[in-house]
Design a protein around this motif. Structure first.
Motif, PDB file in Angstrom:
ATOM      1  N   HIS A  40     -18.259  -3.402   3.442  1.00  0.00           N
ATOM      2  CA  HIS A  40     -17.396  -2.417   4.099  1.00  0.00           C
ATOM      3  C   HIS A  40     -16.023  -2.459   3.433  1.00  0.00           C
ATOM      4  O   HIS A  40     -15.601  -3.501   2.921  1.00  0.00           O
ATOM      5  N   TRP A  41     -15.316  -1.339   3.457  1.00  0.00           N
ATOM      6  CA  TRP A  41     -13.940  -1.320   2.981  1.00  0.00           C
ATOM      7  C   TRP A  41     -12.995  -1.684   4.134  1.00  0.00           C
ATOM      8  O   TRP A  41     -13.187  -1.227   5.266  1.00  0.00           O
ATOM      9  N   PRO A  42     -11.971  -2.493   3.866  1.00  0.00           N
ATOM     10  CA  PRO A  42     -10.979  -2.760   4.913  1.00  0.00           C
ATOM     11  C   PRO A  42     -10.144  -1.523   5.228  1.00  0.00           C
ATOM     12  O   PRO A  42      -9.899  -0.687   4.359  1.00  0.00           O
ATOM     13  N   GLN A  43      -9.712  -1.428   6.472  1.00  0.00           N
ATOM     14  CA  GLN A  43      -8.830  -0.344   6.913  1.00  0.00           C
ATOM     15  C   GLN A  43      -7.509  -0.947   7.372  1.00  0.00           C
ATOM     16  O   GLN A  43      -7.504  -1.948   8.098  1.00  0.00           O
ATOM     17  N   THR A  44      -6.418  -0.328   6.965  1.00  0.00           N
ATOM     18  CA  THR A  44      -5.095  -0.754   7.414  1.00  0.00           C
ATOM     19  C   THR A  44      -4.369   0.428   8.030  1.00  0.00           C
ATOM     20  O   THR A  44      -4.290   1.500   7.420  1.00  0.00           O
ATOM     21  N   ALA A  45      -3.859   0.239   9.235  1.00  0.00           N
ATOM     22  CA  ALA A  45      -3.061   1.247   9.923  1.00  0.00           C
ATOM     23  C   ALA A  45      -1.651   0.709  10.110  1.00  0.00           C
ATOM     24  O   ALA A  45      -1.473  -0.440  10.534  1.00  0.00           O
ATOM     25  N   VAL A  46      -0.654   1.510   9.781  1.00  0.00           N
ATOM     26  CA  VAL A  46       0.752   1.151   9.990  1.00  0.00           C
ATOM     27  C   VAL A  46       1.183   1.754  11.322  1.00  0.00           C
ATOM     28  O   VAL A  46       1.278   2.971  11.458  1.00  0.00           O
ATOM     29  N   LEU A  47       1.418   0.882  12.310  1.00  0.00           N
ATOM     30  CA  LEU A  47       1.587   1.318  13.691  1.00  0.00           C
ATOM     31  C   LEU A  47       2.982   1.004  14.209  1.00  0.00           C
ATOM     32  O   LEU A  47       3.614   0.032  13.802  1.00  0.00           O
ATOM     33  N   ARG A  48       3.420   1.835  15.151  1.00  0.00           N
ATOM     34  CA  ARG A  48       4.680   1.604  15.874  1.00  0.00           C
ATOM     35  C   ARG A  48       4.616   2.397  17.177  1.00  0.00           C
ATOM     36  O   ARG A  48       3.777   3.291  17.343  1.00  0.00           O
ATOM     37  N   PRO A  49       5.499   2.088  18.123  1.00  0.00           N
ATOM     38  CA  PRO A  49       5.574   2.916  19.330  1.00  0.00           C
ATOM     39  C   PRO A  49       5.963   4.340  18.963  1.00  0.00           C
ATOM     40  O   PRO A  49       6.806   4.561  18.092  1.00  0.00           O
ATOM     41  N   ALA A  50       5.333   5.302  19.621  1.00  0.00           N
ATOM     42  CA  ALA A  50       5.605   6.698  19.299  1.00  0.00           C
ATOM     43  C   ALA A  50       6.961   7.156  19.818  1.00  0.00           C
ATOM     44  O   ALA A  50       7.459   8.204  19.394  1.00  0.00           O
ATOM     45  N   GLU A  51       7.550   6.410  20.723  1.00  0.00           N
ATOM     46  CA  GLU A  51       8.855   6.822  21.272  1.00  0.00           C
ATOM     47  C   GLU A  51       9.762   5.616  21.431  1.00  0.00           C
ATOM     48  O   GLU A  51       9.317   4.502  21.375  1.00  0.00           O
ATOM     49  N   ASN A  88      11.480   0.286  16.376  1.00  0.00           N
ATOM     50  CA  ASN A  88      10.566   1.175  15.649  1.00  0.00           C
ATOM     51  C   ASN A  88       9.945   0.519  14.432  1.00  0.00           C
ATOM     52  O   ASN A  88       9.331   1.206  13.620  1.00  0.00           O
ATOM     53  N   ARG A  89      10.128  -0.786  14.292  1.00  0.00           N
ATOM     54  CA  ARG A  89       9.624  -1.447  13.098  1.00  0.00           C
ATOM     55  C   ARG A  89       8.097  -1.377  13.055  1.00  0.00           C
ATOM     56  O   ARG A  89       7.422  -1.817  13.985  1.00  0.00           O
ATOM     57  N   PRO A  90       7.511  -0.823  12.005  1.00  0.00           N
ATOM     58  CA  PRO A  90       6.046  -0.711  11.937  1.00  0.00           C
ATOM     59  C   PRO A  90       5.386  -2.064  11.694  1.00  0.00           C
ATOM     60  O   PRO A  90       5.974  -2.972  11.102  1.00  0.00           O
ATOM     61  N   ALA A 132       0.835  -1.216   0.000  1.00  0.00           N
ATOM     62  CA  ALA A 132       0.000   0.000   0.000  1.00  0.00           C
ATOM     63  C   ALA A 132       0.863   1.256   0.000  1.00  0.00           C
ATOM     64  O   ALA A 132       0.645   2.188   0.764  1.00  0.00           O
ATOM     65  N   ASN A 133       1.905   1.254  -0.861  1.00  0.00           N
ATOM     66  CA  ASN A 133       2.796   2.398  -1.014  1.00  0.00           C
ATOM     67  C   ASN A 133       3.585   2.719   0.260  1.00  0.00           C
ATOM     68  O   ASN A 133       4.057   3.831   0.445  1.00  0.00           O
ATOM     69  N   TYR A 134       3.728   1.727   1.131  1.00  0.00           N
ATOM     70  CA  TYR A 134       4.488   1.958   2.348  1.00  0.00           C
ATOM     71  C   TYR A 134       5.574   0.902   2.447  1.00  0.00           C
ATOM     72  O   TYR A 134       5.318  -0.284   2.248  1.00  0.00           O
ATOM     73  N   CYS A 135       6.761   1.329   2.763  1.00  0.00           N
ATOM     74  CA  CYS A 135       7.898   0.418   2.853  1.00  0.00           C
ATOM     75  C   CYS A 135       8.038  -0.051   4.296  1.00  0.00           C
ATOM     76  O   CYS A 135       8.259   0.752   5.197  1.00  0.00           O
ATOM     77  N   VAL A 136       7.883  -1.361   4.501  1.00  0.00           N
ATOM     78  CA  VAL A 136       7.977  -1.927   5.836  1.00  0.00           C
ATOM     79  C   VAL A 136       9.238  -2.773   5.913  1.00  0.00           C
ATOM     80  O   VAL A 136       9.395  -3.726   5.155  1.00  0.00           O
ATOM     81  N   SER A 137      10.134  -2.441   6.799  1.00  0.00           N
ATOM     82  CA  SER A 137      11.399  -3.148   6.896  1.00  0.00           C
ATOM     83  C   SER A 137      11.217  -4.505   7.557  1.00  0.00           C
ATOM     84  O   SER A 137      10.460  -4.655   8.499  1.00  0.00           O
ATOM     85  N   GLN A 138      11.930  -5.485   7.046  1.00  0.00           N
ATOM     86  CA  GLN A 138      11.935  -6.805   7.645  1.00  0.00           C
ATOM     87  C   GLN A 138      13.182  -6.939   8.509  1.00  0.00           C
ATOM     88  O   GLN A 138      14.264  -6.526   8.117  1.00  0.00           O
ATOM     89  N   PRO A 139      13.077  -7.525   9.726  1.00  0.00           N
ATOM     90  CA  PRO A 139      14.260  -7.647  10.564  1.00  0.00           C
ATOM     91  C   PRO A 139      15.200  -8.717  10.051  1.00  0.00           C
ATOM     92  O   PRO A 139      14.782  -9.682   9.418  1.00  0.00           O
ATOM     93  N   PHE A 140      16.506  -8.561  10.331  1.00  0.00           N
ATOM     94  CA  PHE A 140      17.455  -9.618  10.051  1.00  0.00           C
ATOM     95  C   PHE A 140      17.206 -10.769  11.020  1.00  0.00           C
ATOM     96  O   PHE A 140      16.804 -10.557  12.148  1.00  0.00           O
TER      97      PHE A 140
END
Length: 357
Positions: A346-357, A37-39, A7-15
Motif C-alpha cells: 500500500h502507499w502511505p497517505q499523509t494529511a496536513v491537518l489543522r482546526p478549520a476555525e 493554526n499550526r498544521p 512533501a512540498n509543504y511548509c510546516v511552521s515550528q513554534p518558538f
C-alpha cells in the motif's frame, strides 16, 4: 519562525515558550493565532508486515524484505506528528520503537520485548495476538499527550486475526491550544462484503460508545474543541459507488483525499496518485481478486449521529447529533516510492491537518 519543508509543504515550528516576548501584546496575540493554526502531519499506512508463519498464503506471497522495509517505514514516519499504522503484527515493533523513542510517544503496550540485542520477533508477535491488537499501532510526537486509548475486537472476521478498531485521544495543546484530536484506526476484511458491513456497524457503535465514555468524565472533553479522524485500510474501493457511499454514510465521514482532488480539479496545484493499492507496486499480490484501487482512507468526522442504534439506511438527521470541531486539510499526499523500493504493498497517505476555525 523556523520552518521545515515536507512533501512540498511548509510546516511552521513554534518558538519555545521562553522566547515569546509577552511584553509585546500584539506579537503575543499574533503568535497565539499562528500556534492555534499550526498544521500537523498525520500519516496512515498498511505496513504489510505479516508474520512469516503466514507468508505461505497466496495473498501474502509478495511479503518480502520485511526487515529492511520495517526500518525504512520507521524512518519515514519519524517525520510525522501523528502516526496510525495497520498490519503491524508485532514482529517489527522494536524497529519502530528504536527509531521513534527519541521523538515520539507510544500507546501503552505498543513496545516490544527485547533480551539484550535479541529482538524476539516471535514473542512480540504472540504478545500482539494475545493483546488483540489487531495489527493496529499508534505513535505521536512527544509534545503531545495521551488522554485516552481504547480498542474493540470485531466479533466477526474472515482472517480470525483479531482485527478491530482502536482509538487514541490526544491533547493537542502544543499545536492547537485548547484543542484535542480523537483518532480511530481500523482494518476491515478484504473479500467478505457482509463481514465488512458488520465491521462498519461495530466501528460506528465503538465511536459512539467512546464519545459517550469521554462525555461521562468530569471535564476535559468538549466535542466542539475536538477534531476526529477515522483512518485505515477499509478494503472498500472508491470506485465501487454503492459500497463507498455506504461507508461514508455509516461513518458520517468526509473523505479528505476527495476534497483535495476537488480542489485540484478546480485549479489548485498538485497531482494525487489515483490508488493506494497499486498493481504497479512490486509488492502487490498478482491474483485475480487484486486490482489497483483506492481502498485506504483518512476521513474527518464532523459529528456523531447517535450512540450505536442509528440506522445508516434510515432517514438522515438526528436530534441527538453531537458536533465535533471541524478539521481543515491543507494538503493530502499519497506518497509513492520507486519500483523495488516500496515500503509496503500500500502507499502511505499523509494529511496536513489543522482546526478549520
Amino acid at each position: 519562525m523556523a520552518s521545515r519543508i515536507v512533501a512540498n509543504y511548509c510546516v511552521s515550528q513554534p518558538f519555545p515558550a521562553v522566547c515569546i516576548p509577552f511584553k509585546c501584546p500584539a506579537f503575543a496575540r499574533g503568535y497565539a493565532i499562528q500556534a492555534q493554526n499550526r498544521p500537523i502531519q498525520f500519516v496512515s499506512l498498511n505496513c504489510y508486515l505479516v508474520p512469516k508463519l503466514f507468508t505461505f498464503k497466496i495473498a501474502n506471497a509478495t511479503c518480502r524484505r520485511q526487515d529492511e522495509r520495517a526500518l525504512r517505514i520507521a524512518r519515514f514516519v519519524r517525520g510525522k506528528d501523528v502516526i496510525a499504522l495497520q498490519e503491524m503484527w508485532g514482529g517489527h515493533v522494536n524497529d519502530f520503537t528504536s527509531a521513534l523513542l527519541g521523538t515520539h510517544n507510544l500507546v501503552p503496550g505498543a513496545r516490544g520485548v527485547t533480551f539484550g540485542e535479541l529482538r524476539l520477533k516471535l514473542v512480540n508477535t504472540v504478545r500482539s495476538w494475545l493483546a488483540a491488537a489487531g495489527g493496529l499501532w499508534f505513535a505521536f510526537r512527544k509534545p503531545l499527550r495521551l488522554l485516552h486509548s481504547g480498542k474493540h475486537t470485531f466479533t466477526i472476521s474472515e482472517s480470525r486475526s483479531r482485527k478491530g478498531v482502536g482509538c487514541v485521544l490526544l491533547d493537542m495543546e502544543p499545536y492547537w491550544p485548547g484543542r484535542q484530536l480523537l483518532v480511530f484506526n481500523t482494518h476491515l476484511d478484504p473479500t467478505d462484503l457482509p463481514n465488512r458491513r458488520a465491521q462498519l456497524a461495530e466501528i460506528q457503535d465503538f465511536i459512539g460508545k467512546t464519545v459517550r465514555e469521554l462525555l461521562g468524565r468530569r471535564g476535559g472533553f468538549e466535542p466542539a474543541k475536538c477534531g476526529v479522524v477515522c483512518t485505515g485500510d477499509f478494503n472498500t474501493a472508491a470506485d465501487w459507488p454503492d459500497q463507498y457511499a455506504y461507508l461514508l454514510r455509516v461513518l458520517g465521514a468526509r473523505d479528505l483525499y476527495a476534497e483535495q482532488a476537488a480542489r485540484q480539479a478546480a485549479g489548485a496545484p498538485g497531482s494525487l496518485a489515483p490508488h493506494t493499492y497499486d498493481m504497479a507496486n512490486s509488492l502487490a499480490t498478482k491474483i485475480a481478486t487484486k486490482q489497483s484501487r483506492r481502498i485506504d482512507y483518512i476521513f474527518a468526522l464532523d459529528h456523531v449521529s447517535d450512540f450505536g442504534d442509528w440506522n445508516p439506511d434510515g432517514p438522515v438527521g438526528d436530534a441527538r447529533r453531537i458536533e465535533f470541531m471541524r478539521l481543515a486539510c491543507d494538503q493530502f499526499v499519497v506518497e509513492r516510492q520507486p519500483f523495488g523500493e516500496e515500503f509496503s504493498d500500500h502507499w502511505p497517505q499523509t494529511a496536513v491537518l489543522r482546526p478549520a476555525e
